[in-house]
Design a protein around this motif. Structure first.
Motif, PDB file in Angstrom:
ATOM      1  N   SER A 174       1.218  -0.715   0.212  1.00 32.98           N
ATOM      2  CA  SER A 174      -0.163  -0.329   0.080  1.00 32.98           C
ATOM      3  C   SER A 174       0.476   1.510   0.102  1.00 32.98           C
ATOM      4  CB  SER A 174      -0.969   0.145   0.813  1.00 32.98           C
ATOM      5  OG  SER A 174      -1.760  -1.027   0.856  1.00 32.98           O
ATOM      6  N   SER A 175       1.646   1.559   0.813  1.00 34.44           N
ATOM      7  CA  SER A 175       2.854   2.778   0.944  1.00 34.44           C
ATOM      8  C   SER A 175       3.663   2.513  -0.450  1.00 34.44           C
ATOM      9  CB  SER A 175       3.946   2.535   2.288  1.00 34.44           C
ATOM     10  OG  SER A 175       3.412   1.973   3.819  1.00 34.44           O
ATOM     11  N   THR A 176       3.617   1.513  -1.145  1.00 31.88           N
ATOM     12  CA  THR A 176       4.732   1.580  -2.442  1.00 31.88           C
ATOM     13  C   THR A 176       3.887   2.708  -3.469  1.00 31.88           C
ATOM     14  OG1 THR A 176       5.715  -0.384  -1.737  1.00 31.88           O
ATOM     15  CG2 THR A 176       6.053   0.347  -3.831  1.00 31.88           C
ATOM     16  N   GLY A 177       2.606   1.595  -3.804  1.00 35.72           N
ATOM     17  CA  GLY A 177       1.450   2.507  -4.508  1.00 35.72           C
ATOM     18  C   GLY A 177       1.540   3.850  -4.370  1.00 35.72           C
ATOM     19  N   ARG A 178       1.167   4.789  -2.311  1.00 33.95           N
ATOM     20  CA  ARG A 178       0.776   6.171  -1.996  1.00 33.95           C
ATOM     21  C   ARG A 178       1.918   6.609  -2.529  1.00 33.95           C
ATOM     22  NH1 ARG A 178      -2.896   5.354   3.263  1.00 33.95           N
ATOM     23  NH2 ARG A 178      -4.213   2.640   2.150  1.00 33.95           N
ATOM     24  N   LEU A 179       3.116   6.208  -3.189  1.00 34.84           N
ATOM     25  CA  LEU A 179       4.330   6.832  -3.162  1.00 34.84           C
ATOM     26  C   LEU A 179       4.382   6.767  -4.643  1.00 34.84           C
ATOM     27  CD1 LEU A 179       7.161   6.212  -0.755  1.00 34.84           C
ATOM     28  CD2 LEU A 179       5.860   7.855  -0.828  1.00 34.84           C
ATOM     29  N   ASP A 180       3.869   6.252  -5.866  1.00 30.16           N
ATOM     30  CA  ASP A 180       3.600   6.178  -7.214  1.00 30.16           C
ATOM     31  C   ASP A 180       4.983   5.331  -7.099  1.00 30.16           C
ATOM     32  OD1 ASP A 180       2.583   7.288  -9.713  1.00 30.16           O
ATOM     33  OD2 ASP A 180       3.092   8.915  -9.604  1.00 30.16           O
ATOM     34  N   VAL A 181       5.161   4.953  -6.838  1.00 27.34           N
ATOM     35  CA  VAL A 181       5.892   3.418  -7.000  1.00 27.34           C
ATOM     36  C   VAL A 181       5.971   2.532  -8.236  1.00 27.34           C
ATOM     37  CG1 VAL A 181       8.557   2.419  -6.751  1.00 27.34           C
ATOM     38  CG2 VAL A 181       7.720   5.185  -5.340  1.00 27.34           C
ATOM     39  N   PHE A 182       6.191   3.027  -9.160  1.00 23.75           N
ATOM     40  CA  PHE A 182       5.288   1.360 -10.347  1.00 23.75           C
ATOM     41  C   PHE A 182       6.511   0.018  -9.829  1.00 23.75           C
ATOM     42  CE2 PHE A 182       5.375  -0.165 -14.438  1.00 23.75           C
ATOM     43  CZ  PHE A 182       3.372  -0.625 -14.339  1.00 23.75           C
ATOM     44  N   THR A 183       6.340  -1.089  -8.836  1.00 24.34           N
ATOM     45  CA  THR A 183       6.886  -1.876  -9.043  1.00 24.34           C
ATOM     46  C   THR A 183       6.194  -3.223  -9.242  1.00 24.34           C
ATOM     47  OG1 THR A 183       7.503  -0.660  -6.942  1.00 24.34           O
ATOM     48  CG2 THR A 183       7.792  -2.945  -6.851  1.00 24.34           C
ATOM     49  N   ASP A 207       9.896 -22.496  -9.458  1.00 24.69           N
ATOM     50  CA  ASP A 207      10.979 -22.711  -8.634  1.00 24.69           C
ATOM     51  C   ASP A 207      12.828 -22.115  -9.315  1.00 24.69           C
ATOM     52  OD1 ASP A 207      13.428 -24.284  -7.354  1.00 24.69           O
ATOM     53  OD2 ASP A 207      13.185 -26.162  -8.141  1.00 24.69           O
ATOM     54  N   GLY A 208      12.714 -20.899  -8.378  1.00 23.49           N
ATOM     55  CA  GLY A 208      13.504 -20.141  -9.204  1.00 23.49           C
ATOM     56  C   GLY A 208      13.122 -18.877  -8.339  1.00 23.49           C
ATOM     57  N   PRO A 209      13.873 -17.880  -8.635  1.00 21.75           N
ATOM     58  CA  PRO A 209      14.568 -16.851  -7.947  1.00 21.75           C
ATOM     59  C   PRO A 209      13.591 -15.306  -8.056  1.00 21.75           C
ATOM     60  CG  PRO A 209      15.767 -16.815  -9.542  1.00 21.75           C
ATOM     61  CD  PRO A 209      15.049 -18.240  -9.632  1.00 21.75           C
ATOM     62  N   LEU A 210      13.292 -14.270  -7.238  1.00 20.10           N
ATOM     63  CA  LEU A 210      12.107 -13.926  -8.147  1.00 20.10           C
ATOM     64  C   LEU A 210      12.986 -12.260  -8.142  1.00 20.10           C
ATOM     65  CD1 LEU A 210       9.719 -14.094  -4.793  1.00 20.10           C
ATOM     66  CD2 LEU A 210       9.272 -14.702  -7.933  1.00 20.10           C
ATOM     67  N   TYR A 211      12.719 -10.929  -9.121  1.00 19.81           N
ATOM     68  CA  TYR A 211      13.276  -9.518  -9.040  1.00 19.81           C
ATOM     69  C   TYR A 211      12.080  -8.829  -8.643  1.00 19.81           C
ATOM     70  CZ  TYR A 211      16.864 -12.463 -11.293  1.00 19.81           C
ATOM     71  OH  TYR A 211      17.655 -13.681 -11.504  1.00 19.81           O
ATOM     72  N   ALA A 212      12.220  -7.708  -8.588  1.00 21.22           N
ATOM     73  CA  ALA A 212      10.982  -6.512  -8.781  1.00 21.22           C
ATOM     74  C   ALA A 212      11.921  -5.612  -9.882  1.00 21.22           C
ATOM     75  CB  ALA A 212      11.272  -5.509  -6.748  1.00 21.22           C
ATOM     76  N   GLU A 213      10.577  -4.964 -10.415  1.00 15.65           N
ATOM     77  CA  GLU A 213      10.871  -3.998 -11.235  1.00 15.65           C
ATOM     78  C   GLU A 213      10.516  -2.716 -10.556  1.00 15.65           C
ATOM     79  OE1 GLU A 213       9.306  -3.554 -16.080  1.00 15.65           O
ATOM     80  OE2 GLU A 213       8.064  -2.367 -15.024  1.00 15.65           O
ATOM     81  N   ILE A 214      11.052  -1.518 -10.333  1.00 16.98           N
ATOM     82  CA  ILE A 214      11.297  -0.272  -9.776  1.00 16.98           C
ATOM     83  C   ILE A 214      11.019   0.381 -10.304  1.00 16.98           C
ATOM     84  CG2 ILE A 214      11.593   0.174  -7.603  1.00 16.98           C
ATOM     85  CD1 ILE A 214      12.821  -1.933  -6.487  1.00 16.98           C
ATOM     86  N   SER A 215      10.380   1.479 -10.836  1.00  9.69           N
ATOM     87  CA  SER A 215      10.791   2.469 -11.038  1.00  9.69           C
ATOM     88  C   SER A 215       9.680   3.686 -10.482  1.00  9.69           C
ATOM     89  CB  SER A 215       9.600   2.433 -12.785  1.00  9.69           C
ATOM     90  OG  SER A 215      10.055   3.873 -13.812  1.00  9.69           O
ATOM     91  N   PRO A 216      10.066   4.173 -10.019  1.00 13.22           N
ATOM     92  CA  PRO A 216       9.711   5.744  -8.951  1.00 13.22           C
ATOM     93  C   PRO A 216       9.275   6.905 -10.057  1.00 13.22           C
ATOM     94  CG  PRO A 216      11.435   5.063  -8.341  1.00 13.22           C
ATOM     95  CD  PRO A 216      11.610   4.534  -9.395  1.00 13.22           C
ATOM     96  N   LEU A 217       7.745   7.017 -10.023  1.00 12.03           N
ATOM     97  CA  LEU A 217       7.287   8.373 -11.172  1.00 12.03           C
ATOM     98  C   LEU A 217       7.116   9.744 -10.733  1.00 12.03           C
ATOM     99  CD1 LEU A 217       4.236   5.309 -12.575  1.00 12.03           C
ATOM    100  CD2 LEU A 217       6.702   5.622 -13.282  1.00 12.03           C
ATOM    101  N   THR A 218       6.913   9.744  -9.558  1.00  9.75           N
ATOM    102  CA  THR A 218       6.878  11.072  -8.860  1.00  9.75           C
ATOM    103  C   THR A 218       7.516  11.662  -8.207  1.00  9.75           C
ATOM    104  OG1 THR A 218       4.026  10.998  -9.348  1.00  9.75           O
ATOM    105  CG2 THR A 218       5.023  12.624  -8.132  1.00  9.75           C
ATOM    106  N   PHE A 219       8.255  10.683  -6.994  1.00 11.41           N
ATOM    107  CA  PHE A 219       9.465  11.164  -6.205  1.00 11.41           C
ATOM    108  C   PHE A 219      10.341   9.934  -5.973  1.00 11.41           C
ATOM    109  CE2 PHE A 219       4.923  11.405  -3.421  1.00 11.41           C
ATOM    110  CZ  PHE A 219       4.751  12.688  -4.360  1.00 11.41           C
ATOM    111  N   PRO A 220      12.040  10.566  -6.215  1.00 14.69           N
ATOM    112  CA  PRO A 220      12.618   9.570  -6.519  1.00 14.69           C
ATOM    113  C   PRO A 220      12.678   8.927  -4.656  1.00 14.69           C
ATOM    114  CG  PRO A 220      13.554  11.884  -5.782  1.00 14.69           C
ATOM    115  CD  PRO A 220      12.293  12.200  -6.563  1.00 14.69           C
TER     116      PRO A 220
END
Length: 370
Positions: A114-123, A141-154
């Protein structure tokens, strides 16, 4: 994961089963889970030690690993151990600390916290050979990765920061509308607004507030400062947000590509034996969308866990043209799924739940409640 995990029961897996999955090796992690990481029906995912800035977002596709795509697309790599700034307008890939070895009958989906979405961080979460974001097939069976793209605030992140969460399910869990009507009659899933069920519980926008001059939302300011994702209550809201007050008409013109925090008319309730997920409303209804999906855990808005129905915060964006939204307009919906078992602790029961009983509220990083 034998007998006591309720293996034959279909539905969303609760916290105690997620803990058993760690013990059984279905979930592995570089470090043991930390307090609050396992939520009633989901698991927070932690960033690893290294991040990669990449030229573009991607899905690996059949037979291709994320690592192979990174080799072709990465611009540079950097360490997250002491913290690092992720800039707006850039795309980053971060290997997560958690990896999976799922049984053949368990799949998973991920969402921004929730807090990620409210910062406009596309994840979004990516898997090897992935055909869709935020989707983990049964038996993966394997690893997980996050794609992160802040859209409004660094944002400032570090090893261990938790931007995404994952929910595990066995079999079919979605509750069809006819059954949802019955659940609503028994448990009052939604109140105080349109109270419509169709493709889940429909949510409409509150632009009336408490009357003329009342606060009805926030619009993000451009070129604001830095937000440390692990530091709650550290920022002054007015440095980052422009309050929106109701004027004579209960409507709002959404500026193209601006980001808004608004709130639903309806108070929603997720009973203990259910979990819910916000999904965007059909984009054909207008040139806007509720920008982030999100998980609602068992006990959200539940009186026995300190809630009396909680309104849903909406993260809204217009597309390419200005668009007027009006009070009561349907903007999103909650789909409900059954739990495989009732969790041993509900949302709001002393587990660091930030948004129980919420109305219009910014993310936990800001000092004042909205």
């Amino acid at each position: 994961m034998s007998g006591q995990t309720g293996q034959s029961t279909q539905g969303i897996l609760p916290a105690h089963t997620i803990r058993q999955m760690f013990d059984a090796g279905a979930i592995a992690a570089e470090m043991p889970p930390v307090d609050g990481q396992i939520q009633p029906a989901s698991l927070d995912l932690r960033l690893g030690n290294k991040a990669y800035r990449v030229r573009a977002s991607f899905l690996p596709g059949p037979g291709v690993s994320v690592e192979a795509r990174l080799d072709a697309l990465k611009l540079h790599a950097f360490d997250l151990s002491d913290g690092a700034v992720l800039e707006t307008g850039c795309v980053y890939i971060v290997p997560l600390q958690e990896s999976l070895r799922l049984p053949a009958d368990i799949s998973a989906t991920a969402n921004p916290k929730s807090s990620t979405g409210r910062l406009d961080v596309f994840t979004r979460v990516i898997t090897n050979e992935g055909l869709a974001f935020d989707t983990v097939p049964a038996g993966y069976d394997g690893p997980l990765y996050a794609e992160i793209s802040p859209l409004t605030f660094p944002i400032l992140v570090r090893t261990g920061s938790r931007l995404s969460q994952i929910r595990f399910r066995r079999g079919a869990a979605l509750i069809p509308d006819a059954e949802l009507e019955e659940v609503h009659r028994s448990h009052t899933l939604v109140s105080g607004g349109n109270e419509r069920i169709g493709g889940g519980v429909q949510l409409s926008i509150d632009l009336k507030g408490t009357g003329e001059g009342s606060l009805v939302g926030y619009r993000a300011k451009q070129h604001s400062g830095l937000v440390d994702v692990d530091l709650p209550g550290a920022q002054e809201p007015l440095d980052f947000w422009e309050p929106i007050y109701r004027r004579k008409s209960a409507e709002l013109i959404l500026d193209p590509n601006a980001f808004y925090i608004l709130v639903s008319q309806e108070a929603v309730h997720v009973p203990p034996d259910f979990a819910a997920e916000m999904v965007p409303f059909d984009p054909l209804v207008g040139e806007f969308r509720v920008h982030y999906a999100g998980f609602f855990d068992p006990g959200f808005g539940h009186a026995g866990a300190g809630g009396v129905g909680s309104r849903a915060v909406l993260e809204v964006r217009s597309h390419d043209v200005p668009f007027i939204v009006e009070h009561g307009q349907t903007v999103g919906r909650l789909v409900y799924e059954r739990m495989a078992e009732r969790p041993d602790q509900l949302y709001g029961e002393g587990i660091g739940s930030n948004y129980q009983g919420q109305a219009l509220k910014l993310s936990k990083h800001f000092r004042m409640a909205g």
